[in-house]
Write an enzyme that holds these catalytic residues in place. Structure first.
Site, PDB file in Angstrom:
ATOM      1  N   PHE A 108      38.694  23.921  30.630  1.00  0.00           N
ATOM      2  CA  PHE A 108      39.219  24.877  31.603  1.00  0.00           C
ATOM      3  C   PHE A 108      38.563  26.241  31.379  1.00  0.00           C
ATOM      4  CE2 PHE A 108      42.902  27.671  32.976  1.00  0.00           C
ATOM      5  CZ  PHE A 108      42.756  27.425  34.335  1.00  0.00           C
ATOM      6  N   ALA A 109      37.966  26.790  32.421  1.00  0.00           N
ATOM      7  CA  ALA A 109      37.156  28.003  32.319  1.00  0.00           C
ATOM      8  C   ALA A 109      37.997  29.283  32.328  1.00  0.00           C
ATOM      9  CB  ALA A 109      36.159  28.058  33.472  1.00  0.00           C
ATOM     10  N   THR A 110      37.544  30.257  31.570  1.00  0.00           N
ATOM     11  CA  THR A 110      38.193  31.562  31.522  1.00  0.00           C
ATOM     12  C   THR A 110      38.309  32.222  32.903  1.00  0.00           C
ATOM     13  OG1 THR A 110      37.432  31.847  29.247  1.00  0.00           O
ATOM     14  CG2 THR A 110      38.129  33.834  30.421  1.00  0.00           C
ATOM     15  N   HIS A 116      41.545  34.669  26.131  1.00  0.00           N
ATOM     16  CA  HIS A 116      41.606  33.208  26.256  1.00  0.00           C
ATOM     17  C   HIS A 116      41.641  32.671  24.833  1.00  0.00           C
ATOM     18  CE1 HIS A 116      40.137  29.630  28.912  1.00  0.00           C
ATOM     19  NE2 HIS A 116      41.122  29.290  28.104  1.00  0.00           N
ATOM     20  N   PHE A 163      38.782  30.872  35.741  1.00  0.00           N
ATOM     21  CA  PHE A 163      39.887  30.237  36.461  1.00  0.00           C
ATOM     22  C   PHE A 163      41.232  30.665  35.878  1.00  0.00           C
ATOM     23  CE2 PHE A 163      36.556  27.177  37.723  1.00  0.00           C
ATOM     24  CZ  PHE A 163      36.670  27.347  39.100  1.00  0.00           C
ATOM     25  N   LEU A 175      44.061  32.516  38.038  1.00  0.00           N
ATOM     26  CA  LEU A 175      45.438  32.014  38.102  1.00  0.00           C
ATOM     27  C   LEU A 175      46.425  33.127  37.744  1.00  0.00           C
ATOM     28  CD1 LEU A 175      46.599  29.199  38.729  1.00  0.00           C
ATOM     29  CD2 LEU A 175      46.646  28.776  36.270  1.00  0.00           C
ATOM     30  N   MET A 176      46.056  33.939  36.764  1.00  0.00           N
ATOM     31  CA  MET A 176      46.910  35.064  36.377  1.00  0.00           C
ATOM     32  C   MET A 176      47.015  36.085  37.512  1.00  0.00           C
ATOM     33  SD  MET A 176      45.843  35.586  32.405  1.00  0.00           S
ATOM     34  CE  MET A 176      46.718  34.690  31.117  1.00  0.00           C
ATOM     35  N   GLU A 177      45.893  36.360  38.170  1.00  0.00           N
ATOM     36  CA  GLU A 177      45.927  37.288  39.294  1.00  0.00           C
ATOM     37  C   GLU A 177      46.770  36.714  40.433  1.00  0.00           C
ATOM     38  OE1 GLU A 177      43.075  40.263  41.774  1.00  0.00           O
ATOM     39  OE2 GLU A 177      42.106  38.531  40.836  1.00  0.00           O
ATOM     40  N   GLY A 237      43.957  43.982  42.773  1.00  0.00           N
ATOM     41  CA  GLY A 237      43.873  44.097  41.326  1.00  0.00           C
ATOM     42  C   GLY A 237      43.085  45.325  40.929  1.00  0.00           C
TER      43      GLY A 237
END
Length: 136
Positions: free
Chosen positions: A34-36, A70, A38, A42-44, A63
């Site tokens: 799982f890429a940073t 990570h 992404f 997801l957090m945004e 933002g």
């Protein structure tokens, strides 16, 4: 804002990771996990969703800053859960604390700042900027 955003409000978002979420999508010589970017996205998204429930028509959020760590890799196929909490409200600026978990452990944490904007005013600024390089 139609309903007030307050410190302590929370929202959660889950994502089942898939091959298209791989770090290899950004560069071939990265691990197939799982890429940073992404995780940051997801957090945004969870913060934007929390804000959006409280906005008047014609308002949006953008933002401004994110400080993301990570902490651990997530194998593709696992579910990632991100939890956002409003930690500060200063007028139209909101600050969030975020934590992310996969099915085994905590994988990330971040602070994120968003600003509430008037969409029409913002879009005029973007259009004016675009016209500076590509006259139409």
């Amino acid at each position: 804002m139609s309903t007030e955003l307050t410190v302590g409000m929370k929202r959660e978002l889950k994502l089942k990771t898939r091959p298209e979420h791989s770090a290899k999508r950004f560069f071939h010589n990265l691990p197939d996990v799982f890429a940073t970017p992404f995780l940051g996205g997801l957090m945004e998204q969870v913060c934007a969703e929390l804000i959006d429930e409280h906005l008047e028509p014609g308002m949006q959020s953008v933002g401004m800053a994110m400080n993301l760590k990570h902490l651990a890799p997530t194998p593709l196929g696992m579910e990632v859960t991100v939890i956002a909490e409003v930690t500060a409200v200063e007028g139209r600026k909101l600050t969030f604390a975020l934590e992310a978990f996969d099915e085994v452990e905590k994988i990330g944490e971040a602070t994120h700042e968003r600003f509430i904007i008037k969409a029409d005013k913002f879009n005029v600024r973007v259009l004016e900027k675009a016209q500076k390089i590509s006259p139409s």
